[in-house]
Design an enzyme around this catalytic site. Structure first.
Site, PDB file in Angstrom:
ATOM      1  N   SER A   1       0.805  -1.230  -0.074  1.00  5.22           N
ATOM      2  CA  SER A   1       0.058   0.102  -0.037  1.00  5.22           C
ATOM      3  C   SER A   1       0.912   1.280  -0.141  1.00  5.22           C
ATOM      4  O   SER A   1       1.623   1.370   0.927  1.00  5.22           O
ATOM      5  CB  SER A   1      -0.888  -0.090   1.226  1.00  5.22           C
ATOM      6  OG  SER A   1      -1.573   1.111   1.411  1.00  5.22           O
TER       7      SER A   1
ATOM      8  N   HIS B   1      -1.173  -1.070  -4.381  1.00  4.49           N
ATOM      9  CA  HIS B   1      -2.681  -0.591  -3.535  1.00  4.49           C
ATOM     10  C   HIS B   1      -2.390   0.603  -3.614  1.00  4.49           C
ATOM     11  O   HIS B   1      -1.424   1.375  -2.846  1.00  4.49           O
ATOM     12  CB  HIS B   1      -2.614  -1.221  -2.307  1.00  4.49           C
ATOM     13  CG  HIS B   1      -3.891  -1.332  -1.720  1.00  4.49           C
ATOM     14  ND1 HIS B   1      -5.054  -2.128  -2.155  1.00  4.49           N
ATOM     15  CD2 HIS B   1      -4.338  -0.355  -0.651  1.00  4.49           C
ATOM     16  CE1 HIS B   1      -6.308  -1.792  -1.408  1.00  4.49           C
ATOM     17  NE2 HIS B   1      -5.815  -0.586  -0.438  1.00  4.49           N
TER      18      HIS B   1
ATOM     19  N   ASP C   1      -4.574   3.906  -1.988  1.00  5.60           N
ATOM     20  CA  ASP C   1      -5.715   4.406  -1.312  1.00  5.60           C
ATOM     21  C   ASP C   1      -6.262   5.783  -1.529  1.00  5.60           C
ATOM     22  O   ASP C   1      -5.399   6.684  -1.387  1.00  5.60           O
ATOM     23  CB  ASP C   1      -5.395   4.228   0.132  1.00  5.60           C
ATOM     24  CG  ASP C   1      -5.344   2.690   0.562  1.00  5.60           C
ATOM     25  OD1 ASP C   1      -6.108   2.141   0.378  1.00  5.60           O
ATOM     26  OD2 ASP C   1      -4.064   2.403   1.206  1.00  5.60           O
TER      27      ASP C   1
ATOM     28  N   MET D   1      -8.709   8.608  -0.348  1.00  4.99           N
ATOM     29  CA  MET D   1      -9.727   9.108   0.730  1.00  4.99           C
ATOM     30  C   MET D   1     -10.326  10.509   0.442  1.00  4.99           C
ATOM     31  O   MET D   1      -9.332  11.258   0.043  1.00  4.99           O
ATOM     32  CB  MET D   1      -9.034   8.791   1.952  1.00  4.99           C
ATOM     33  CG  MET D   1      -8.416   7.523   2.481  1.00  4.99           C
ATOM     34  SD  MET D   1      -7.540   7.517   3.952  1.00  4.99           S
ATOM     35  CE  MET D   1      -6.715   6.048   3.638  1.00  4.99           C
TER      36      MET D   1
ATOM     37  N   HIS E   1      -8.431   1.596  -4.434  1.00  4.06           N
ATOM     38  CA  HIS E   1      -9.399   1.353  -3.376  1.00  4.06           C
ATOM     39  C   HIS E   1      -9.848   2.624  -3.007  1.00  4.06           C
ATOM     40  O   HIS E   1      -9.437   3.594  -2.687  1.00  4.06           O
ATOM     41  CB  HIS E   1      -8.525   0.798  -2.022  1.00  4.06           C
ATOM     42  CG  HIS E   1      -9.462   0.672  -0.865  1.00  4.06           C
ATOM     43  ND1 HIS E   1      -8.851   0.283   0.370  1.00  4.06           N
ATOM     44  CD2 HIS E   1     -10.840   0.548  -0.794  1.00  4.06           C
ATOM     45  CE1 HIS E   1      -9.960   0.414   1.314  1.00  4.06           C
ATOM     46  NE2 HIS E   1     -10.977   0.539   0.474  1.00  4.06           N
TER      47      HIS E   1
ATOM     48  N   MET F   1     -12.104   5.101  -1.211  1.00  3.14           N
ATOM     49  CA  MET F   1     -12.796   5.266   0.137  1.00  3.14           C
ATOM     50  C   MET F   1     -13.496   6.590  -0.104  1.00  3.14           C
ATOM     51  O   MET F   1     -13.096   7.639   0.525  1.00  3.14           O
ATOM     52  CB  MET F   1     -11.910   5.282   1.117  1.00  3.14           C
ATOM     53  CG  MET F   1     -11.354   3.818   1.532  1.00  3.14           C
ATOM     54  SD  MET F   1      -9.804   3.679   2.529  1.00  3.14           S
ATOM     55  CE  MET F   1      -8.799   3.639   1.276  1.00  3.14           C
TER      56      MET F   1
ATOM     57  N   MET G   1     -11.916  -5.446   4.942  1.00  2.81           N
ATOM     58  CA  MET G   1     -11.210  -4.254   5.642  1.00  2.81           C
ATOM     59  C   MET G   1     -11.022  -5.081   6.982  1.00  2.81           C
ATOM     60  O   MET G   1     -12.059  -5.312   7.715  1.00  2.81           O
ATOM     61  CB  MET G   1     -11.994  -3.004   6.003  1.00  2.81           C
ATOM     62  CG  MET G   1     -12.243  -2.275   4.703  1.00  2.81           C
ATOM     63  SD  MET G   1     -10.787  -1.645   3.736  1.00  2.81           S
ATOM     64  CE  MET G   1      -9.650  -0.984   4.999  1.00  2.81           C
TER      65      MET G   1
ATOM     66  N   ASP H   1      -7.062  -6.000   3.886  1.00  2.00           N
ATOM     67  CA  ASP H   1      -6.651  -4.639   3.920  1.00  2.00           C
ATOM     68  C   ASP H   1      -6.584  -4.135   5.264  1.00  2.00           C
ATOM     69  O   ASP H   1      -7.535  -3.710   5.795  1.00  2.00           O
ATOM     70  CB  ASP H   1      -7.300  -3.783   2.981  1.00  2.00           C
ATOM     71  CG  ASP H   1      -6.708  -2.261   2.757  1.00  2.00           C
ATOM     72  OD1 ASP H   1      -5.625  -2.383   3.225  1.00  2.00           O
ATOM     73  OD2 ASP H   1      -7.309  -1.605   2.233  1.00  2.00           O
TER      74      ASP H   1
HETATM   75  C1  DX5 Z   1      -6.649   1.743   5.017  1.00  2.00           C
HETATM   76  C2  DX5 Z   1      -6.119   1.586   4.050  1.00  2.00           C
HETATM   77  C3  DX5 Z   1      -5.277   0.330   3.881  1.00  2.00           C
HETATM   78  C4  DX5 Z   1      -3.790   0.869   4.358  1.00  2.00           C
HETATM   79  C5  DX5 Z   1      -3.143  -0.222   5.005  1.00  2.00           C
HETATM   80  O1  DX5 Z   1      -7.781   2.860   5.318  1.00  2.00           O
HETATM   81  O2  DX5 Z   1      -7.143   1.225   3.219  1.00  2.00           O
HETATM   82  O3  DX5 Z   1      -5.073   0.204   2.599  1.00  2.00           O
HETATM   83  O4  DX5 Z   1      -3.113   1.665   3.642  1.00  2.00           O
HETATM   84  O5  DX5 Z   1      -2.028   0.015   5.406  1.00  2.00           O
HETATM   85  P1  DX5 Z   1      -1.431  -0.778   6.737  1.00  2.00           P
HETATM   86  O6  DX5 Z   1      -0.920  -2.189   6.331  1.00  2.00           O
HETATM   87  O7  DX5 Z   1      -0.333   0.013   7.446  1.00  2.00           O
HETATM   88  O8  DX5 Z   1      -2.480  -1.257   7.955  1.00  2.00           O
HETATM   89 ZN    ZN Z   2      -6.867  -0.034   1.026  1.00  2.00          ZN
END
Ligand code: DX5
Ligand code: ZN
Length: 226
Positions: free
Chosen positions: A17, A42, A44, A46, A75, A77, A146, A184
């Site tokens: 990630s 990956h 993320d 947000m 991903h 969010m 998650m 994740d």
């Molecule tokens: C959380 C993200 C994850 C996160 C994982 O909201 O969706 O993908 O980056 O990071 P670690 O492995 O540090 O929990």
């Molecule tokens: Zn994620």
């Protein structure tokens, strides 16, 4: 139907990630992933609305894609993901996951992603029952389970995830779905193997990889778990 992003060799797919990477040295971090045994990157996204944090937007994803030699697993969010799916596709996404909790018209969201000829995933928060997936599981390529509350990297793994993986594996078998199970959040050396044993296929790892002195070795060790 075989899933061509999953190379059918029974080895886990490893998706570091990028959220945990050094954003001031993204090119270097991506080159590390390129040279490693990782399968996907990956990413993320947000929005500060669906989750209480803002991460990165389209220009950063485009920049990642210019250097990455591995598929981008995006991903989302975010609320109203249908407004941005095409833009993330154009930015380089090969897998896009939307949250079931953000999508009252989830079936339509999944069709929209699939129409772009990329993989469509549904992400589920820790409190969301697996049962809610029963009428969508045959249509998705991936379920992103998650194992922390979404919004931040570096959180503690929620132990109830093992139970959810088992339930999801059963549902996938019952419905003859080819969906991959992605985990994740909080993945580390302790939970990775039990998660794979319970039926997971894809391991996302942020801090476990990027806070290690030798990230490539950590990725290699995760990939070697069967
Ligand atoms: C959380 C993200 C994850 C996160 C994982 O909201 O969706 O993908 O980056 O990071 P670690 O492995 O540090 O929990
Ligand atoms: Zn994620």
């Amino acid at each position: 139907m075989p899933n061509e992003l999953y190379f059918c060799d029974m080895k886990p797919i490893i998706a570091p990630s990028i959220l945990a990477a050094d954003f001031a040295n993204l090119q270097h971090e991506i080159e590390m992933i390129n040279e490693s045994d990782a399968d996907w990157v990956h990413v993320d996204i947000m929005d500060g609305v669906f989750v209480p944090n803002i991460s990165m937007g389209l220009p950063v994803v485009e920049a990642i894609n210019r250097h990455a030699r591995k598929p981008l697993d995006v991903h989302l969010m975010i609320v109203n993901p249908e407004r941005y799916v095409e833009a993330f596709f154009k930015a380089g996404a090969k897998v896009i996951s939307v949250h079931i909790e953000a999508c009252p018209h989830l079936h339509r969201n999944i069709q929209q992603i699939k129409a772009l000829n990329i993989k469509a995933g549904v992400a589920v928060n820790p409190h969301t029952p697996i049962d809610l997936l029963k009428d969508i599981i045959a249509d998705v390529d991936l379920v992103c389970l998650m194992s922390v509350n979404p919004g931040f990297g570096g959180q503690k793994f929620i132990e109830n995830t093992y139970q959810k993986v088992k339930e999801l594996r059963q549902l996938i078998n019952q419905r003859q779905s080819s969906a991959l199970i992605e985990i994740d959040g909080g993945v580390n050396e302790k939970n990775a193997k039990p998660l794979l044993d319970a039926g997971a296929n894809v391991l996302v790892a942020g801090n476990f990889v990027f806070s290690a002195p030798q990230p490539k070795e950590v990725i290699g060790k995760l990939k070697a778990l069967a």
